[in-house]
Design a protein around this motif. Structure first.
Motif, PDB file in Angstrom:
ATOM      1  N   VAL A 168       0.844  -1.199   0.000  1.00 34.23           N
ATOM      2  CA  VAL A 168       0.000   0.000   0.000  1.00 34.23           C
ATOM      3  C   VAL A 168       0.879   1.249   0.000  1.00 34.23           C
ATOM      4  O   VAL A 168       0.605   2.212  -0.722  1.00 34.23           O
ATOM      5  N   LYS A 169       1.969   1.251   0.770  1.00 36.25           N
ATOM      6  CA  LYS A 169       2.901   2.380   0.776  1.00 36.25           C
ATOM      7  C   LYS A 169       3.497   2.593  -0.611  1.00 36.25           C
ATOM      8  O   LYS A 169       3.630   3.734  -1.071  1.00 36.25           O
ATOM      9  N   ASN A 170       3.855   1.498  -1.275  1.00 39.06           N
ATOM     10  CA  ASN A 170       4.408   1.603  -2.623  1.00 39.06           C
ATOM     11  C   ASN A 170       3.386   2.209  -3.570  1.00 39.06           C
ATOM     12  O   ASN A 170       3.719   3.059  -4.409  1.00 39.06           O
ATOM     13  N   TRP A 171       2.138   1.786  -3.458  1.00 39.14           N
ATOM     14  CA  TRP A 171       1.086   2.336  -4.315  1.00 39.14           C
ATOM     15  C   TRP A 171       0.895   3.820  -4.035  1.00 39.14           C
ATOM     16  O   TRP A 171       0.703   4.611  -4.947  1.00 39.14           O
ATOM     17  N   LEU A 172       0.956   4.208  -2.770  1.00 38.76           N
ATOM     18  CA  LEU A 172       0.846   5.622  -2.410  1.00 38.76           C
ATOM     19  C   LEU A 172       1.961   6.439  -3.064  1.00 38.76           C
ATOM     20  O   LEU A 172       1.713   7.516  -3.603  1.00 38.76           O
ATOM     21  N   SER A 173       3.169   5.918  -3.013  1.00 37.79           N
ATOM     22  CA  SER A 173       4.307   6.653  -3.577  1.00 37.79           C
ATOM     23  C   SER A 173       4.186   6.819  -5.084  1.00 37.79           C
ATOM     24  O   SER A 173       4.768   7.734  -5.657  1.00 37.79           O
ATOM     25  N   LYS A 174       3.396   5.952  -5.710  1.00 38.18           N
ATOM     26  CA  LYS A 174       3.165   6.045  -7.157  1.00 38.18           C
ATOM     27  C   LYS A 174       1.926   6.877  -7.475  1.00 38.18           C
ATOM     28  O   LYS A 174       1.561   7.023  -8.634  1.00 38.18           O
ATOM     29  N   GLY A 175       1.266   7.388  -6.448  1.00 37.00           N
ATOM     30  CA  GLY A 175       0.103   8.235  -6.655  1.00 37.00           C
ATOM     31  C   GLY A 175      -1.178   7.490  -6.944  1.00 37.00           C
ATOM     32  O   GLY A 175      -2.124   8.057  -7.498  1.00 37.00           O
ATOM     33  N   LEU A 176      -1.251   6.225  -6.561  1.00 38.24           N
ATOM     34  CA  LEU A 176      -2.431   5.431  -6.898  1.00 38.24           C
ATOM     35  C   LEU A 176      -3.655   5.732  -6.040  1.00 38.24           C
ATOM     36  O   LEU A 176      -4.752   5.323  -6.374  1.00 38.24           O
TER      37      LEU A 176
END
Length: 89
Positions: A30-38
């Motif tokens: 979820v953190k990775n998705w956040l960093s990608k702006g998802l």
């Protein structure tokens, strides 16, 4: 929980842990998705705690296994445009 929580209804917000559980993924995913702006409407409070709107999670298609492509496509369809990039996590 900070001034943001006073403005928004806490019942409509999910922590990263809650989102991970809901989508059956790891919190780091979820953190990775956040960093990608998802999750373009995600908010961070003064204590550096991220929250995602429950409506954003509920708007995702119900699939057996969620992934970045499904989330990205869902938001592009729902917003009619590109996703903004998050500056920091």
């Amino acid at each position: 929980m900070g001034e943001i929580m006073n403005i928004l209804n806490k019942e409509n917000l999910l922590t990263l842990k809650d989102v991970a559980k809901e989508l059956s993924v790891q919190k780091q995913t979820v953190k990775n998705w956040l960093s990608k702006g998802l999750f373009p409407n995600a908010i961070i409070d003064s204590e550096q705690q991220w929250y995602i709107l429950k409506d954003e999670i509920n708007a995702l298609p119900k699939v057996k296994k969620i992934d970045e492509k499904i989330i990205r496509n869902s938001f592009i369809v729902n917003t009619g445009g590109q996703l903004p990039l998050v500056d920091r996590i």
